[in-house]
Design a protein around this motif. Sequence first.
Motif, PDB file in Angstrom:
ATOM      1  N   GLY A  11     -11.407 -15.841  -6.315  1.00  0.00           N
ATOM      2  CA  GLY A  11     -11.464 -17.270  -5.980  1.00  0.00           C
ATOM      3  C   GLY A  11     -12.871 -17.802  -6.156  1.00  0.00           C
ATOM      4  N   PHE A  14     -15.627 -22.549  -2.378  1.00  0.00           N
ATOM      5  CA  PHE A  14     -16.861 -22.371  -1.602  1.00  0.00           C
ATOM      6  C   PHE A  14     -17.031 -20.928  -1.138  1.00  0.00           C
ATOM      7  CE2 PHE A  14     -17.491 -26.957  -1.276  1.00  0.00           C
ATOM      8  CZ  PHE A  14     -18.872 -27.013  -1.287  1.00  0.00           C
ATOM      9  N   ALA A  15     -15.970 -20.347  -0.571  1.00  0.00           N
ATOM     10  CA  ALA A  15     -16.097 -18.988  -0.021  1.00  0.00           C
ATOM     11  C   ALA A  15     -16.555 -18.025  -1.117  1.00  0.00           C
ATOM     12  CB  ALA A  15     -14.758 -18.553   0.569  1.00  0.00           C
ATOM     13  N   GLU A  35     -10.709 -16.125 -11.004  1.00  0.00           N
ATOM     14  CA  GLU A  35     -10.187 -17.402 -10.495  1.00  0.00           C
ATOM     15  C   GLU A  35      -8.888 -17.724 -11.223  1.00  0.00           C
ATOM     16  OE1 GLU A  35     -10.742 -19.946  -8.073  1.00  0.00           O
ATOM     17  OE2 GLU A  35      -8.883 -20.580  -9.053  1.00  0.00           O
ATOM     18  N   ARG A  36      -7.874 -18.029 -10.438  1.00  0.00           N
ATOM     19  CA  ARG A  36      -6.545 -18.282 -10.992  1.00  0.00           C
ATOM     20  C   ARG A  36      -6.471 -19.613 -11.755  1.00  0.00           C
ATOM     21  NH1 ARG A  36      -1.984 -17.245  -6.656  1.00  0.00           N
ATOM     22  NH2 ARG A  36      -2.876 -19.045  -5.631  1.00  0.00           N
ATOM     23  N   ASN A  43     -10.862 -26.179  -4.030  1.00  0.00           N
ATOM     24  CA  ASN A  43     -10.310 -27.491  -3.671  1.00  0.00           C
ATOM     25  C   ASN A  43     -11.362 -28.589  -3.674  1.00  0.00           C
ATOM     26  OD1 ASN A  43      -7.778 -26.501  -3.456  1.00  0.00           O
ATOM     27  ND2 ASN A  43      -7.770 -26.326  -1.226  1.00  0.00           N
ATOM     28  N   PRO A  60     -10.089 -35.970  -1.066  1.00  0.00           N
ATOM     29  CA  PRO A  60     -11.482 -36.389  -0.876  1.00  0.00           C
ATOM     30  C   PRO A  60     -12.295 -35.371  -0.090  1.00  0.00           C
ATOM     31  CG  PRO A  60     -10.003 -37.534   0.634  1.00  0.00           C
ATOM     32  CD  PRO A  60      -9.137 -36.791  -0.312  1.00  0.00           C
ATOM     33  N   HIS A  61     -13.478 -35.012  -0.597  1.00  0.00           N
ATOM     34  CA  HIS A  61     -14.345 -34.041   0.058  1.00  0.00           C
ATOM     35  C   HIS A  61     -15.704 -34.658   0.353  1.00  0.00           C
ATOM     36  CE1 HIS A  61     -11.251 -31.200  -0.886  1.00  0.00           C
ATOM     37  NE2 HIS A  61     -11.891 -30.278  -0.199  1.00  0.00           N
ATOM     38  N   ILE A  62     -16.022 -34.765   1.620  1.00  0.00           N
ATOM     39  CA  ILE A  62     -17.306 -35.323   2.059  1.00  0.00           C
ATOM     40  C   ILE A  62     -18.067 -34.194   2.736  1.00  0.00           C
ATOM     41  CG2 ILE A  62     -18.440 -37.024   3.562  1.00  0.00           C
ATOM     42  CD1 ILE A  62     -14.864 -37.635   2.681  1.00  0.00           C
ATOM     43  N   ASP A 222      -4.981 -14.395 -12.404  1.00  0.00           N
ATOM     44  CA  ASP A 222      -4.475 -14.119 -11.056  1.00  0.00           C
ATOM     45  C   ASP A 222      -4.898 -12.694 -10.700  1.00  0.00           C
ATOM     46  OD1 ASP A 222      -3.029 -13.469  -8.753  1.00  0.00           O
ATOM     47  OD2 ASP A 222      -1.506 -14.976  -9.247  1.00  0.00           O
ATOM     48  N   ALA A 223      -5.755 -12.584  -9.710  1.00  0.00           N
ATOM     49  CA  ALA A 223      -6.339 -11.276  -9.376  1.00  0.00           C
ATOM     50  C   ALA A 223      -5.274 -10.264  -9.001  1.00  0.00           C
ATOM     51  CB  ALA A 223      -7.325 -11.444  -8.226  1.00  0.00           C
ATOM     52  N   ARG A 360     -10.716 -20.418   3.884  1.00  0.00           N
ATOM     53  CA  ARG A 360      -9.714 -21.221   4.603  1.00  0.00           C
ATOM     54  C   ARG A 360      -8.301 -20.652   4.446  1.00  0.00           C
ATOM     55  NH1 ARG A 360      -9.788 -27.485   5.904  1.00  0.00           N
ATOM     56  NH2 ARG A 360      -7.772 -28.163   5.152  1.00  0.00           N
ATOM     57  N   TYR A 367     -10.978 -24.703   8.287  1.00  0.00           N
ATOM     58  CA  TYR A 367     -12.429 -24.741   8.144  1.00  0.00           C
ATOM     59  C   TYR A 367     -12.867 -25.920   7.286  1.00  0.00           C
ATOM     60  CZ  TYR A 367     -13.285 -19.780   9.454  1.00  0.00           C
ATOM     61  OH  TYR A 367     -13.417 -18.583  10.077  1.00  0.00           O
ATOM     62  N   MET A 369     -15.969 -27.408   4.745  1.00  0.00           N
ATOM     63  CA  MET A 369     -16.744 -26.706   3.713  1.00  0.00           C
ATOM     64  C   MET A 369     -17.951 -25.991   4.306  1.00  0.00           C
ATOM     65  SD  MET A 369     -16.701 -29.461   0.593  1.00  0.00           S
ATOM     66  CE  MET A 369     -17.013 -30.941   1.520  1.00  0.00           C
TER      67      MET A 369
HETATM   68  P1  FAD Z   1     -10.449 -22.915  -1.786  1.00  0.00           P
HETATM   69  O1  FAD Z   1     -11.317 -24.064  -2.120  1.00  0.00           O
HETATM   70  O2  FAD Z   1      -8.986 -23.132  -1.636  1.00  0.00           O
HETATM   71  O3  FAD Z   1     -10.716 -21.789  -2.887  1.00  0.00           O
HETATM   72  C1  FAD Z   1      -9.893 -20.651  -3.033  1.00  0.00           C
HETATM   73  C2  FAD Z   1      -9.797 -20.347  -4.513  1.00  0.00           C
HETATM   74  O4  FAD Z   1      -9.137 -19.088  -4.696  1.00  0.00           O
HETATM   75  C3  FAD Z   1      -8.984 -21.374  -5.283  1.00  0.00           C
HETATM   76  O5  FAD Z   1      -9.731 -21.878  -6.352  1.00  0.00           O
HETATM   77  C4  FAD Z   1      -7.771 -20.588  -5.747  1.00  0.00           C
HETATM   78  O6  FAD Z   1      -7.291 -21.002  -7.026  1.00  0.00           O
HETATM   79  C5  FAD Z   1      -8.315 -19.175  -5.815  1.00  0.00           C
HETATM   80  N1  FAD Z   1      -7.274 -18.148  -5.702  1.00  0.00           N
HETATM   81  C6  FAD Z   1      -6.324 -18.046  -4.759  1.00  0.00           C
HETATM   82  N2  FAD Z   1      -5.555 -16.972  -4.989  1.00  0.00           N
HETATM   83  C7  FAD Z   1      -6.032 -16.379  -6.115  1.00  0.00           C
HETATM   84  C8  FAD Z   1      -5.657 -15.235  -6.864  1.00  0.00           C
HETATM   85  N3  FAD Z   1      -4.620 -14.473  -6.509  1.00  0.00           N
HETATM   86  N4  FAD Z   1      -6.371 -14.919  -7.967  1.00  0.00           N
HETATM   87  C9  FAD Z   1      -7.420 -15.683  -8.350  1.00  0.00           C
HETATM   88  N5  FAD Z   1      -7.809 -16.782  -7.693  1.00  0.00           N
HETATM   89  C10 FAD Z   1      -7.132 -17.128  -6.578  1.00  0.00           C
HETATM   90  N6  FAD Z   1     -14.032 -30.032   4.107  1.00  0.00           N
HETATM   91  C11 FAD Z   1     -15.143 -30.751   4.373  1.00  0.00           C
HETATM   92  O7  FAD Z   1     -16.167 -30.182   4.808  1.00  0.00           O
HETATM   93  N7  FAD Z   1     -15.183 -32.114   4.156  1.00  0.00           N
HETATM   94  C12 FAD Z   1     -14.108 -32.787   3.675  1.00  0.00           C
HETATM   95  O8  FAD Z   1     -14.167 -34.003   3.499  1.00  0.00           O
HETATM   96  C13 FAD Z   1     -12.923 -32.051   3.386  1.00  0.00           C
HETATM   97  N8  FAD Z   1     -11.846 -32.687   2.903  1.00  0.00           N
HETATM   98  C14 FAD Z   1     -10.715 -31.973   2.660  1.00  0.00           C
HETATM   99  C15 FAD Z   1      -9.601 -32.664   2.180  1.00  0.00           C
HETATM  100  C16 FAD Z   1      -8.423 -31.973   1.933  1.00  0.00           C
HETATM  101  C17 FAD Z   1      -7.223 -32.724   1.415  1.00  0.00           C
HETATM  102  C18 FAD Z   1      -8.358 -30.574   2.172  1.00  0.00           C
HETATM  103  C19 FAD Z   1      -7.074 -29.815   1.931  1.00  0.00           C
HETATM  104  C20 FAD Z   1      -9.466 -29.880   2.628  1.00  0.00           C
HETATM  105  C21 FAD Z   1     -10.657 -30.575   2.873  1.00  0.00           C
HETATM  106  N9  FAD Z   1     -11.800 -29.917   3.320  1.00  0.00           N
HETATM  107  C22 FAD Z   1     -12.937 -30.639   3.608  1.00  0.00           C
HETATM  108  C23 FAD Z   1     -11.824 -28.447   3.489  1.00  0.00           C
HETATM  109  C24 FAD Z   1     -12.324 -27.734   2.222  1.00  0.00           C
HETATM  110  O9  FAD Z   1     -11.436 -27.999   1.163  1.00  0.00           O
HETATM  111  C25 FAD Z   1     -12.381 -26.234   2.485  1.00  0.00           C
HETATM  112  O10 FAD Z   1     -13.197 -25.941   3.590  1.00  0.00           O
HETATM  113  C26 FAD Z   1     -12.916 -25.454   1.299  1.00  0.00           C
HETATM  114  O11 FAD Z   1     -12.447 -25.914   0.071  1.00  0.00           O
HETATM  115  C27 FAD Z   1     -12.494 -24.035   1.481  1.00  0.00           C
HETATM  116  O12 FAD Z   1     -13.038 -23.234   0.470  1.00  0.00           O
HETATM  117  P2  FAD Z   1     -12.360 -21.837   0.141  1.00  0.00           P
HETATM  118  O13 FAD Z   1     -13.200 -21.191  -0.876  1.00  0.00           O
HETATM  119  O14 FAD Z   1     -12.067 -21.103   1.403  1.00  0.00           O
HETATM  120  O15 FAD Z   1     -10.905 -22.209  -0.432  1.00  0.00           O
END
Ligand code: FAD
Length: 387
Positions: A11, A14-15, A35-36, A43, A60-62, A222-223, A360, A367, A369
């Motif tokens: 993935g 952010f994480a 990354e898939r 997101n 929307p992401h702020i 897809d991992a 998340r 969580y 960002m």
């Molecule tokens: P993700 O961003 O979901 O990243 C996970 C990645 O892993 C994805 O790209 C996915 O394709 C990939 N993946 C999954 N499974 C596989 C696999 N098997 N093989 C390969 N790749 C894979 N936070 C804020 O601080 N401010 C905001 O304004 C805000 N707005 C938001 C609005 C919405 C509608 C949503 C849903 C969330 C919002 N957030 C906001 C939260 C924010 O999106 C998350 O905190 C952040 O994106 C989480 O990052 P992540 O890396 O954990 O997950």
Amino acid sequence: MQAAFDCIVVGAGFAGAVAARELAERGNWRVLVLERRDHIAGNAYDRLDSAGVLIHQYGPHIFHTGDKRVYDWLSRFTQWSDYQHRVVAEVYGQQMPVPFNLTSLSMAYGPERGAGLERKLLETYGPERKVTILELRQNSDPALAELADYIYEHIFLHYTMKQWDQSPEEIDPNTTARVPIFLSRDDRYFQDAYQGMPLEGYAPMFSRMLDHPNITVELGIDARDRLDLEGAQICLDGKPFSGHVIYTGAADELFDCRFGRLPYRTLEFQFETHPVEYYQSHATVNYTVSEPWTRITEFKRLTGQVLPDRTTIAKEISHAYTGAPGETPYYAIINQENNCLYGRYQALAGRHQSLHLLGRLAEYKYYNMDAIVAQSLALCDRLLFAT
Ligand code: FAD
Ligand code: UDP
């Protein structure tokens, strides 16, 4: 033969991206990011749409944080605009600040009655305090109880039903506590010390983060097709892999949902481009008493992009996640039963000391960002100190 990578990160949100950079740079680890999707940034991904408007494809992401380490860390990869997020609720033709604050109070009750309620609120809770709707509803004073009912009905009930298909009492109380009643005239959605939008957008920030000689990114992978977790040792492409694996996808998917799917809410985004400079008064308007969508976001108001003759908006409609192809799990539905189910997947992951669930989806948490960045940096601290 020496393995080509010290760590696999699944993935590029952010994480994953933060972990990849930190391990590659601080630990000199060779990191493979799988990354898939066909793009990085998870997101938070943004791009120009066909009208040339910078949109956030997954909502929307702020960015906002009180954590200086997180802000400083990200600031190596981007400059920030000084955007301060403000939201209004559309309530029968009136646009009231959300979180509901002293300005909203005056709009709802008029200046005279509003001033009386304001005095009572300030005497009870103190100025600049944040009070959750569930807390305010406990107050037995008749005037404050009536106010609590008003806010519950006009701001929380219908929005929450649309978003979660459950009432504010049924969902995790931490969720409505994210938008407390604010006894202030500060009408910003967040009061964190650091707030803004990446000046050129999220995707360029992620490109810079992942641009490091020790990082290899493979998109459209897809991992789960490359990793095998069934034996005592994790295998990559059929060969034992002795490095660490940081997985940021959904925990149930990693184990073929063998105990059943973890429940999520998904979102449908209806994007519309309009031939006007601006469509609405604020970046986000919440529809708390009417309409099937929860909110409408106008991206230009977030990003500051200047385009005199067109604008793109997104209406957000929430549905139950079914796991159908193309659907994205956005919001974990946090309750005891679902946490228990998550615990079973976590226990499966725990059989491999070198497998880390992060993010998340993987942690089944709500969580922001900044919390993910902090969590990712903390995991890297542990991994790097342990070696
Ligand atoms: P993700 O961003 O979901 O990243 C996970 C990645 O892993 C994805 O790209 C996915 O394709 C990939 N993946 C999954 N499974 C596989 C696999 N098997 N093989 C390969 N790749 C894979 N936070 C804020 O601080 N401010 C905001 O304004 C805000 N707005 C938001 C609005 C919405 C509608 C949503 C849903 C969330 C919002 N957030 C906001 C939260 C924010 O999106 C998350 O905190 C952040 O994106 C989480 O990052 P992540 O890396 O954990 O997950
Ligand atoms: N909420 C609401 N009315 C609003 C804003 C929020 O009822 O006008 C409730 C709703 O249950 C929502 C939760 O508060 O899911 C958290 O809102 P937030 O804006 O933090 O949600 P996010 O931006 O994470 O979707």
